[in-house]
Write a protein that holds these residues in place. Structure first.
Motif, mmCIF file in Angstrom:
data_model
loop_
_atom_site.group_PDB
_atom_site.id
_atom_site.type_symbol
_atom_site.label_atom_id
_atom_site.label_comp_id
_atom_site.label_asym_id
_atom_site.label_seq_id
_atom_site.Cartn_x
_atom_site.Cartn_y
_atom_site.Cartn_z
ATOM 1 N N PHE A 152 37.523 54.252 78.820
ATOM 2 C CA PHE A 152 38.930 54.200 78.429
ATOM 3 C C PHE A 152 39.300 55.525 77.769
ATOM 4 O O PHE A 152 38.439 56.249 77.272
ATOM 5 C CB PHE A 152 39.218 53.011 77.503
ATOM 6 N N ASN A 153 40.573 55.839 77.835
ATOM 7 C CA ASN A 153 41.076 57.088 77.269
ATOM 8 C C ASN A 153 41.921 56.796 76.043
ATOM 9 O O ASN A 153 42.598 55.777 75.974
ATOM 10 C CB ASN A 153 41.926 57.835 78.294
ATOM 11 N N PHE A 154 41.893 57.705 75.098
ATOM 12 C CA PHE A 154 42.712 57.600 73.899
ATOM 13 C C PHE A 154 42.832 58.980 73.262
ATOM 14 O O PHE A 154 42.082 59.891 73.587
ATOM 15 C CB PHE A 154 42.101 56.609 72.899
ATOM 16 N N LEU A 183 41.074 45.664 74.479
ATOM 17 C CA LEU A 183 40.699 46.291 75.749
ATOM 18 C C LEU A 183 40.023 45.328 76.712
ATOM 19 O O LEU A 183 39.607 45.723 77.794
ATOM 20 C CB LEU A 183 39.798 47.504 75.488
ATOM 21 N N GLY A 184 39.911 44.061 76.314
ATOM 22 C CA GLY A 184 39.370 43.043 77.194
ATOM 23 C C GLY A 184 37.858 42.935 77.124
ATOM 24 O O GLY A 184 37.175 43.726 76.492
ATOM 25 N N VAL A 185 37.347 41.916 77.806
ATOM 26 C CA VAL A 185 35.908 41.670 77.883
ATOM 27 C C VAL A 185 35.402 42.209 79.211
ATOM 28 O O VAL A 185 36.011 41.976 80.254
ATOM 29 C CB VAL A 185 35.597 40.159 77.755
ATOM 30 N N HIS A 186 34.282 42.923 79.160
ATOM 31 C CA HIS A 186 33.716 43.535 80.361
ATOM 32 C C HIS A 186 32.233 43.208 80.435
ATOM 33 O O HIS A 186 31.501 43.412 79.467
ATOM 34 C CB HIS A 186 33.925 45.053 80.337
ATOM 35 N N HIS A 236 33.296 43.859 74.311
ATOM 36 C CA HIS A 236 34.677 43.532 73.967
ATOM 37 C C HIS A 236 35.132 44.503 72.882
ATOM 38 O O HIS A 236 34.678 44.434 71.742
ATOM 39 C CB HIS A 236 34.781 42.095 73.478
ATOM 40 N N CYS A 237 36.008 45.453 73.248
ATOM 41 C CA CYS A 237 36.456 46.494 72.327
ATOM 42 C C CYS A 237 37.915 46.303 71.940
ATOM 43 O O CYS A 237 38.741 45.861 72.750
ATOM 44 C CB CYS A 237 36.273 47.870 72.956
#
Length: 108
Positions: A37-39, A24-27, A16-17
């Motif tokens: 993910f991109n940033f 970014l949700g729980v995965h 979880h980020c």
């Protein structure tokens, strides 16, 4: 950013980020699976992504990207491997292994 589950014995990594107010949700990642993910780091140098990670019998937290520490190590990409002992960072400068390892932070 790519975060890969490299836990032993087929353990599922629950990840979880967060970045400021951006959740970014729980995965749930099976062994070998990855979350990407991109940033773009902020110009102010304050970019910080924090992740909670848990699996059967363990709960940890880690700053998966800290601009101050990672700006020169994550060029052009940032790849993390999550292991029981702690997360590791892919070392672009050496032989292509996850050679920069960190211990989990103690929770007070």
């Amino acid at each position: 950013m790519k975060i890969t589950n490299d836990l032993e014995n087929g353990l599922v990594l629950n990840l979880h980020c967060l970045y400021k107010d951006d959740d970014l949700g729980v995965h749930a990642l099976s062994k070998g699976d990855a979350f990407e993910f991109n940033f773009r780091p902020s110009y102010s140098g304050s970019t910080l992504f924090h992740c909670g990670m848990d699996w059967r019998g363990a709960t940890h937290h880690f700053d998966i990207y800290d601009f101050i520490l990672d700006q020169n190590r994550c060029n052009p990409d940032c790849f993390r491997s999550v292991k029981e002992a702690g997360p590791c960072l892919f070392n672009h400068d050496l032989d292509g292994n996850y050679e920069i390892s960190y211990a989990w932070k103690s929770v007070v």
